[in-house]
Design an enzyme around this catalytic site. Structure first.
Site: not given
Length: 277
Positions: A121-123
């Site tokens: 979910g976190c780039g």
């Protein structure tokens, strides 16, 4: 379009026992849930990342990841791909994708290896410092695609997308990334528990099939994050359309790259976050 649920080896969903509470009553039954597996990406024998994703279309995912993360510049830099599914893992099922890349790409990768475990979910989770954050996207060349875009292309894509979301229909919990032509017709769509993964799968398939990435646009069932726009810029996609809101950094990256960014896309409306001048 083939329903991915027809293939029990690549379903992307799993049946789970549940108790459904409704209006004071309890119904014991089963439900379908989107699968989430660890997927190890191995380049030239060295493990580089472990991603949590839906275990289907993994070859396309690995190719898309390698290109959108800048590990390789083009599909021809990948010489071989081998996907292995371990359905009876020690603690859980997992998959491993082994890629053989050209030596130049591998040497560059070794110089900037970083921990990327679990980046669903976190780039940017796992980068070692702010200095490693890549906020300088490639400029997407103007090939005239946006001038050929039909006035109702976004509306058509929004209308067609649900029919391409077989896994979402039965789970309610996956993201989708679709490839659309100038009329808004969807020709490819991929689903995954992670919105970044879904886009990587789409990019990988575009590269494997040698489809011109400058002659279409991406429609995403998610919000527009920085990394999604950054990935699109890396492969020269001229427009990104999303169902939900963009972030401020996604807007900034789109403007810098020359990408047309449209969000809150529905059949009757959308919001464009373009150049201000």
């Amino acid at each position: 379009m083939n329903d991915p649920l027809d293939d029990p080896q690549e379903r992307g969903v799993i049946e789970q026992p549940i108790r459904r509470h409704r209006n004071g009553s309890i119904d014991t039954t089963t439900d379908l849930v989107g699968q989430e597996w660890p997927v190890a990406l191995v380049f030239n024998g060295i493990s580089h990342a472990v991603m949590m994703c839906t275990p289907c279309d993994l070859e396309a995912f690995a190719v898309g990841f390698a290109i959108s993360e800048g590990i390789v510049e083009r599909g021809s830099d990948i010489r071989d791909i081998e996907v292995t599914l371990h359905r009876e893992g020690v603690t859980m099922p997992y998959a491993q994708v082994e890629l053989t890349v050209v030596q130049q790409a591998f040497m560059a990768l070794k110089e900037r290896r970083r921990a990327l475990a679990g980046r669903t979910g976190c780039g940017v989770c796992g980068i070692e410092s702010i200095d490693l954050l890549d906020l300088s996207p490639e400029t997407v060349p103007d090939t005239g695609f946006l001038t050929r875009l039909a006035p109702d292309a976004i509306a058509r894509a929004a209308s067609e997308l649900p029919s391409h979301q077989a896994l979402t229909r039965v789970t309610g919990g996956l993201h989708a990334a679709a490839w659309c032509d100038a009329e808004g017709a969807i020709s490819l769509a991929f689903e995954d528990v992670g919105r970044h993964n879904a886009l990587d799968k789409l990019i990988g398939r575009l590269v494997l099939d040698r489809i011109d990435t400058k002659d279409g646009f991406v429609f995403l069932s998610s919000r527009a994050s920085y990394e999604l726009v950054r990935k699109a810029a890396r492969v020269g996609i001229p427009m990104v359309a999303t169902i939900s809101a963009p972030s401020s950094l996604a807007i900034a990256i789109a403007r810098q790259a020359g990408i047309r960014l449209v969000s809150f896309c529905r059949e009757t409306s959308y919001v464009e976050y373009g150049q201000t001048d």
